[in-house]
Write a protein that holds these residues in place. Structure first.
Motif, short mmCIF file in Angstrom:
data_model
loop_
_atom_site.label_atom_id
_atom_site.label_comp_id
_atom_site.label_asym_id
_atom_site.label_seq_id
_atom_site.Cartn_x
_atom_site.Cartn_y
_atom_site.Cartn_z
N GLU A 117 108.22 2.84 72.74
CA GLU A 117 106.91 2.24 72.97
C GLU A 117 105.99 2.36 71.76
O GLU A 117 104.90 1.77 71.73
N CYS A 118 106.41 3.11 70.77
CA CYS A 118 105.54 3.39 69.61
C CYS A 118 105.22 2.11 68.84
O CYS A 118 106.11 1.33 68.48
N LYS A 119 103.93 1.91 68.59
CA LYS A 119 103.50 0.77 67.78
C LYS A 119 102.94 1.22 66.42
O LYS A 119 102.91 0.43 65.47
N LEU A 120 102.51 2.47 66.35
CA LEU A 120 102.01 3.03 65.09
C LEU A 120 102.63 4.40 64.88
O LEU A 120 102.49 5.29 65.73
N LEU A 121 103.30 4.57 63.76
CA LEU A 121 103.87 5.86 63.38
C LEU A 121 103.09 6.41 62.20
O LEU A 121 102.91 5.72 61.19
N ILE A 122 102.61 7.65 62.35
CA ILE A 122 101.89 8.31 61.26
C ILE A 122 102.73 9.49 60.78
O ILE A 122 103.15 10.33 61.58
N VAL A 123 102.98 9.53 59.48
CA VAL A 123 103.82 10.59 58.89
C VAL A 123 102.97 11.35 57.88
O VAL A 123 102.86 10.95 56.72
N ASP A 143 104.29 -0.27 62.94
CA ASP A 143 103.50 -0.06 61.72
C ASP A 143 103.59 1.42 61.33
O ASP A 143 103.55 2.30 62.20
N ILE A 144 103.67 1.66 60.03
CA ILE A 144 103.88 3.04 59.55
C ILE A 144 102.82 3.38 58.51
O ILE A 144 102.63 2.63 57.54
N VAL A 145 102.13 4.50 58.73
CA VAL A 145 101.17 5.02 57.76
C VAL A 145 101.67 6.38 57.29
O VAL A 145 101.89 7.29 58.09
N ILE A 146 101.86 6.50 55.98
CA ILE A 146 102.34 7.74 55.37
C ILE A 146 101.20 8.36 54.57
O ILE A 146 100.58 7.69 53.74
N LEU A 147 100.91 9.63 54.85
CA LEU A 147 99.84 10.37 54.16
C LEU A 147 100.48 11.57 53.48
O LEU A 147 100.64 12.63 54.08
N ASP A 148 100.86 11.41 52.22
CA ASP A 148 101.78 12.36 51.59
C ASP A 148 101.26 12.81 50.22
O ASP A 148 100.34 12.22 49.66
N HIS A 149 101.91 13.84 49.69
CA HIS A 149 101.55 14.34 48.35
C HIS A 149 102.78 14.66 47.52
O HIS A 149 102.65 15.19 46.42
N HIS A 150 103.96 14.35 48.02
CA HIS A 150 105.18 14.68 47.30
C HIS A 150 105.54 13.61 46.28
O HIS A 150 105.26 12.42 46.47
N ILE A 151 106.18 14.03 45.21
CA ILE A 151 106.63 13.10 44.18
C ILE A 151 107.64 12.14 44.76
O ILE A 151 108.54 12.54 45.52
N CYS A 152 107.50 10.88 44.44
CA CYS A 152 108.36 9.83 44.99
C CYS A 152 108.89 8.97 43.84
O CYS A 152 108.14 8.61 42.93
N ASP A 153 110.16 8.64 43.89
CA ASP A 153 110.76 7.87 42.80
C ASP A 153 111.18 6.46 43.22
O ASP A 153 111.96 5.81 42.55
N GLN A 154 110.64 6.00 44.37
CA GLN A 154 110.99 4.64 44.80
C GLN A 154 109.81 3.99 45.51
O GLN A 154 108.89 4.66 45.94
#
Length: 581
Positions: A117-123, A143-154
């Motif tokens: 049933e999820c329409k919004l995923l927050i990570v 819909d996905i919202v990511i609130l992060d601070h880790h180094i990402c290479d992609q």
């Protein structure tokens, strides 16, 4: 005992604060001691934050089903709880669910199930690299919202990613809770609210627990604000549980040493049921349980915050026992395989050590042997059949290697070394392990691994001054990651038997008082090898009665003002010393 003055030109006992902060790379030391809101950055500098706010606002208005992933560390719990509390504050009727990892996984790992049933995923505090998982969810209309601070290479085109590492946001030393806080400040402005600041204490806890560099002015400013006003019911209960150990002092160091470890223990070795309870305490569900204390016959009511704090404390005790068992097992492997002859210890712990204990055991081994330590376990074979080992690396305090991470990367044998300079996660192809050991031994063949203490001051005992010690003691609330408590080298300390006390239940601690009232204290000394204890025990009854100069010592230690029953004593806690009869 080896020591090295950090900067010969800054050995200024009359300006200790300046010396200490300059030694830690803080050029504008006066500003650092007087931080204001001007030292923070506008949330608009975070790429995609407006899109994230608009997306979440839209789902709030639609009354969508929202799901939050709780990452498996303190930063994950603080970050996710802030999001949950904020959304419930905006609309208590929202259907918000969440998932906790079963082990030490991160982000959208295989153990996470997203409700249909999820329409919004927050990570929060994770997810930037989970491109494949985000693509699958996106095709299902999530819909996905990511609130992060880790180094990402992609690049992740299937989620709205807010990450201070992926844009020009000046503060790269801000944890997931910090990014969430900035997002919630943006939500405040959009919704005409003022709720984000109510959780600054949780922002502080997240940044301290995730070992963020406190030399970063913005990070330290928010940590100070948060610790100056504890609002969280769970945080208060944790402090109350640890009040004796913390000596009723709430600062970066006391939280780092007494609150973070018991939370980490619960998240790493607690049952899934207990971890669920801990998160409910973070989001303040105000539950009450029946509890019967050991030895009591009647049950009492126990609120969820007190219960969570008690369970965290118990988890830490269990973890400590498991860590010691792990250390004992690893010691047997080291002896059997003569691993301590290597400059960097590579140890295969497959099938002998739990994954959640790897880092904790690694630091114990590194400190015991004065050697960088890598604990490795077999990983599942890759799709192409290649075999890898993964695990944790740890360096020891006062190591001649400033950054173990950089050193290991320089061998060009690892798939990755990710994390902090001296505490990181690692992955290495199986076929590269022997080569890596050989390269480390060759590169470090002339390196002396005996501890060398980096000291801020080199002074004679006759130059000790109360103002000097008091000035350093006044800095105790700012010591933390990057602002390490200073070490002081003090030479020619006269040891008079009449001013020497042997202390402790096991008579393995001592105190030496100088004529001016300075106390030199050594705790938990080796009773058979400690030079001063041996010299004191060798005295005759007559020498004890009449007093005797036992000798002199040169000391490396930390300085502070001890307050006992409102009696203030300048003291030096001895880390190491050289004794001369």
């Amino acid at each position: 005992m080896n020591y090295k003055l950090i900067d010969n030109s800054l050995n200024d006992i009359y300006n200790p604060k300046q010396t200490i902060l300059l030694n830690r790379g803080i050029k504008d030391w006066k500003q650092y001691l007087n931080l204001t809101e001007n030292n923070t950055h506008d949330y608009s500098l975070l790429k995609n934050i407006e899109k994230a706010v608009e997306c979440v606002k839209e789902h709030i208005e639609k009354h969508s089903d929202i799901h939050i992933i709780v990452d498996s560390d303190v930063d994950g719990y603080t970050s996710a709880s802030m999001v949950y509390r904020y959304l419930k504050h905006i609309d208590g009727s929202l259907n918000i669910t969440y998932s906790l990892h079963t082990k030490k996984q991160h982000g959208l790992s295989e153990d996470i199930d997203i409700p249909d049933e999820c329409k919004l995923l927050i990570v929060p505090d994770a997810g930037s690299n989970n491109v494949e998982q985000c693509e699958k969810l996106s095709t299902k209309g999530v819909d996905i919202v990511i609130l992060d601070h880790h180094i990402c290479d992609q690049t992740n085109d299937f989620a709205i990613v807010v990450n201070n590492q992926l844009c020009n946001y000046p503060n790269k030393n801000f944890c997931g809770a910090g990014i969430v806080y900035k997002f919630l400040k943006a939500m405040d402005d959009e919704l005409w609210e003022n709720y984000a600041d109510e959780m600054l204490d949780i922002v502080a806890l997240g940044n301290i627990s995730d070992v963020m560099d406190m030399r970063e002015c913005e990070t330290r400013y928010y940590v100070d604000l948060g610790l100056n006003k504890i609002r969280s019911k769970l945080f208060k209960a944790l402090i109350d549980k640890q009040s004796y150990s913390m000596n009723n002092v709430i600062n970066i160091t006391s939280v780092q040493f007494y609150i973070t470890p018991i939370l980490n223990a619960m998240i790493r070795v607690g049952s899934q049921e207990d971890k669920e309870l801990l998160f409910r305490a973070f989001i303040e569900t105000d539950e009450v349980f029946k509890y019967k204390k050991r030895g009591e016959t009647e049950e009492i009511n126990e609120d969820i915050y007190t219960r969570a704090a008690r369970l965290c404390y118990n988890a830490k005790n269990r973890q400590s026992k498991e860590v010691q068992k792990g250390v004992d097992v690893i010691n047997e492997i080291i002896v059997e395989k003569c691993i301590c002859n290597d400059k960097v210890m590579f140890i295969n712990v497959s099938d002998v050590l739990g994954e959640t204990l790897t880092g904790l055991v690694a630091i114990k081994i590194a400190e015991q042997y004065n050697r960088p330590c890598l604990l490795l376990r077999r990983q599942k074979a890759r799709e192409n059949g290649e075999l890898y080992y993964g695990g944790s690396c740890r360096n020891f305090d006062n190591s001649p290697i400033d950054s173990l991470k950089d050193f290991l990367e320089s061998t060009e044998t690892f798939e990755y070394v990710q994390g902090h300079d001296n505490a990181a996660g690692i992955s290495i192809p199986r076929d590269n392990v022997k080569k890596a050991i050989e390269i480390c031994n060759e590169k470090l063949k002339d390196t002396d691994f005996s501890k060398c203490y980096n000291v801020d001051f080199d002074i004679d005992s006759s130059d000790l001054d109360v103002a000097f010690i008091k000035s350093i003691d006044e800095m105790k609330d700012i010591f933390g990651q990057g602002i390490k408590e200073p070490l002081v080298y003090i030479k020619n300390v006269l040891v008079d038997s009449e001013e020497t006390m042997i202390m402790g239940k096991n008579q393995n601690s001592w105190k030496v008082i100088l004529g001016d009232g300075y106390a030199f204290v050594k705790f938990n000394a080796d009773i058979e090898k400690d030079d001063l204890l041996c010299a004191f025990r060798s005295m005759t009854d007559k020498e004890v009665e009449n007093g005797k100069i036992l000798g002199t010592m040169d000391v490396v230690g930390t300085v502070s003002i001890n307050n006992y029953n409102n009696i203030l004593t300048p003291q030096i806690i001895v880390k190491d010393y050289t004794f001369r009869k």
